[in-house]
Scaffold this active site. Structure first.
Site, short mmCIF file in Angstrom:
data_model
loop_
_atom_site.label_atom_id
_atom_site.label_comp_id
_atom_site.label_asym_id
_atom_site.label_seq_id
_atom_site.Cartn_x
_atom_site.Cartn_y
_atom_site.Cartn_z
CD GLU A 1 9.87 1.13 5.12
OE1 GLU A 1 9.54 1.31 3.76
OE2 GLU A 1 9.13 1.90 6.34
CB CYS B 1 -10.88 14.98 -0.71
SG CYS B 1 -10.51 13.12 -1.30
CG PHE C 1 1.27 8.39 5.95
CD1 PHE C 1 1.73 8.65 7.28
CD2 PHE C 1 1.43 8.77 4.84
CE1 PHE C 1 2.88 9.55 7.13
CE2 PHE C 1 2.58 9.79 4.67
CZ PHE C 1 3.28 9.91 5.96
N GLY D 1 0.85 -1.20 0.07
CA GLY D 1 -0.14 -0.23 0.18
C GLY D 1 0.91 1.08 0.02
N1 LIG Z 1 -3.40 9.96 5.91
C1 LIG Z 1 -3.34 8.94 6.79
N2 LIG Z 1 -4.10 7.96 6.68
C2 LIG Z 1 -4.10 6.68 7.55
N3 LIG Z 1 -3.32 6.63 8.62
C3 LIG Z 1 -2.37 7.70 8.96
C4 LIG Z 1 -2.46 8.96 7.97
N4 LIG Z 1 -1.69 9.86 8.51
C5 LIG Z 1 -1.04 9.29 9.61
N5 LIG Z 1 -1.71 8.00 9.76
C6 LIG Z 1 -1.31 6.97 10.97
O1 LIG Z 1 -0.65 6.13 10.38
C7 LIG Z 1 -0.85 4.71 11.18
C8 LIG Z 1 -0.19 3.77 9.95
O2 LIG Z 1 1.15 3.80 10.26
P1 LIG Z 1 2.09 2.53 9.47
O3 LIG Z 1 1.58 1.31 9.82
O4 LIG Z 1 3.63 3.00 10.07
O5 LIG Z 1 1.66 2.91 8.18
P2 LIG Z 1 2.87 2.44 6.80
O6 LIG Z 1 3.75 1.64 7.16
O7 LIG Z 1 1.80 2.03 5.73
O8 LIG Z 1 3.49 3.95 6.14
C9 LIG Z 1 -2.33 4.91 11.06
O9 LIG Z 1 -2.54 4.12 12.10
C10 LIG Z 1 -2.27 6.20 11.71
O10 LIG Z 1 -2.07 6.48 12.91
C1 LIG Z 2 7.15 6.78 -1.96
C2 LIG Z 2 8.24 7.14 -1.59
C3 LIG Z 2 8.73 6.76 -0.38
N1 LIG Z 2 10.07 6.63 -0.08
C4 LIG Z 2 10.40 6.47 1.44
C5 LIG Z 2 9.70 7.26 2.44
C6 LIG Z 2 9.86 6.57 3.55
O1 LIG Z 2 11.05 6.69 4.24
C7 LIG Z 2 9.69 5.18 3.12
C8 LIG Z 2 8.21 4.71 3.13
O2 LIG Z 2 8.01 4.41 4.65
P1 LIG Z 2 6.50 3.99 4.94
O3 LIG Z 2 6.71 3.06 6.17
O4 LIG Z 2 5.77 3.26 4.01
O5 LIG Z 2 5.76 5.29 5.33
O6 LIG Z 2 10.11 5.09 1.64
C9 LIG Z 2 10.97 6.64 -0.97
O7 LIG Z 2 12.09 6.53 -0.94
N2 LIG Z 2 10.39 6.89 -2.25
C10 LIG Z 2 9.24 6.92 -2.65
O8 LIG Z 2 8.75 7.20 -3.81
ZN LIG Z 3 -8.57 12.97 -2.30
#
Ligand SMILES: Nc1ncnc2c1ncn2[C@@H]1O[C@H](COP(=O)(O)OP(=O)(O)O)[C@@H](O)[C@H]1O
Ligand SMILES: Cc1cn([C@H]2C[C@H](O)[C@@H](COP(=O)(O)O)O2)c(=O)[nH]c1=O
Ligand SMILES: [Zn+2]
Length: 195
Positions: free
Chosen positions: A97, A156, A27, A24
């Site tokens: 990651e 949005c 966030f 996904g």
């Molecule tokens: N735009 C957003 N949509 C959903 N969750 C968000 C958003 N911004 C911050 N969050 C927070 O990020 C958490 C998810 O974090 P994380 O598991 O680290 O996501 P990912 O690994 O996919 O980047 C959610 O539970 C919420 O608290």
């Molecule tokens: C879209 C995108 C992301 N990254 C980097 C930015 C963050 O450090 C990680 C993703 O972390 P998350 O746990 O999924 O929030 O990837 C990047 O290097 N290049 C990209 O295009």
């Molecule tokens: Zn939107």
């Protein structure tokens, strides 16, 4: 919610492994979902080994940390091959990651699953340009189970599947958080700065 499959009911047979992918945008809850699955495996007294690419030092050198500050200890690796060396006799392998690792990760995951391990891989399916990221598309095609999680569009409130980059760099790899990225739906991602 993903329910752990029960592949190993016949104890006279060698254990069957498999690959799960959690993908996904930023966030979307990938890390939270990975930590949830790994913690449940630990509660079930399974031996768990967790890896992340060494370049991802955003929050901590060793811990995998979610945006809402859940964390779990991991081993940083520079290449996917190192995961094979360090996985040892564990039951479950977690990798976060994964988009930053090399394409050999596909072979590594197949080998681990082939030796009876449950392999759970989390990573970004698309980069900031909306292009497939690193080994993720390949992993999604070989996995038994693929879960796509979604964030909330910060513009949005719709379902978001894109990681919109707010800064001008065109480098594929640019570590960052809300300083450099926001979750956006298809429409707001396409509108760019006009959204
Ligand atoms: N735009 C957003 N949509 C959903 N969750 C968000 C958003 N911004 C911050 N969050 C927070 O990020 C958490 C998810 O974090 P994380 O598991 O680290 O996501 P990912 O690994 O996919 O980047 C959610 O539970 C919420 O608290
Ligand atoms: C879209 C995108 C992301 N990254 C980097 C930015 C963050 O450090 C990680 C993703 O972390 P998350 O746990 O999924 O929030 O990837 C990047 O290097 N290049 C990209 O295009
Ligand atoms: Zn939107």
């Amino acid at each position: 919610m993903f329910i752990e499959p029960n592949h190993n009911t016949k104890h006279s047979q060698p254990r069957i492994g498999w690959v799960e992918v959690v993908c996904g945008s930023m966030f979307s809850g990938k890390t939270e979902e990975l930590i949830r699955r790994l913690n449940r495996a630990k509660i079930a007294r399974q031996k768990v080994e967790i890896f992340k690419p060494a370049i991802d030092k955003r929050y901590h050198d060793l811990d995998i940390v979610s945006h809402n500050e859940n964390s779990i200890r991991s081993t940083p690796v520079n290449t996917s091959e190192e995961i094979l060396l360090f996985a040892g006799d564990c039951d479950v392998v977690g990798i976060d990651e994964a988009q930053f690792l090399d394409n050999n990760l596909v072979e590594v995951c197949n080998k681990l699953a082939g030796s009876g391990k449950r392999v759970i891989v989390a990573g970004l399916d698309m980069d900031f340009a909306g292009k497939p990221f690193g080994p993720m598309p390949l992993l999604m095609s070989i996995a038994e189970y693929v879960t796509k999680v979604h964030a909330v569009c910060v513009v949005c409130g719709e379902v978001a599947q894109y990681s919109y980059r707010k800064v001008t760099s065109q480098d594929k790899i640019l570590l960052g958080e809300t300083d450099s990225y926001e979750a956006r739906c298809r429409r707001c991602y396409t509108m760019g700065e006009l959204a």
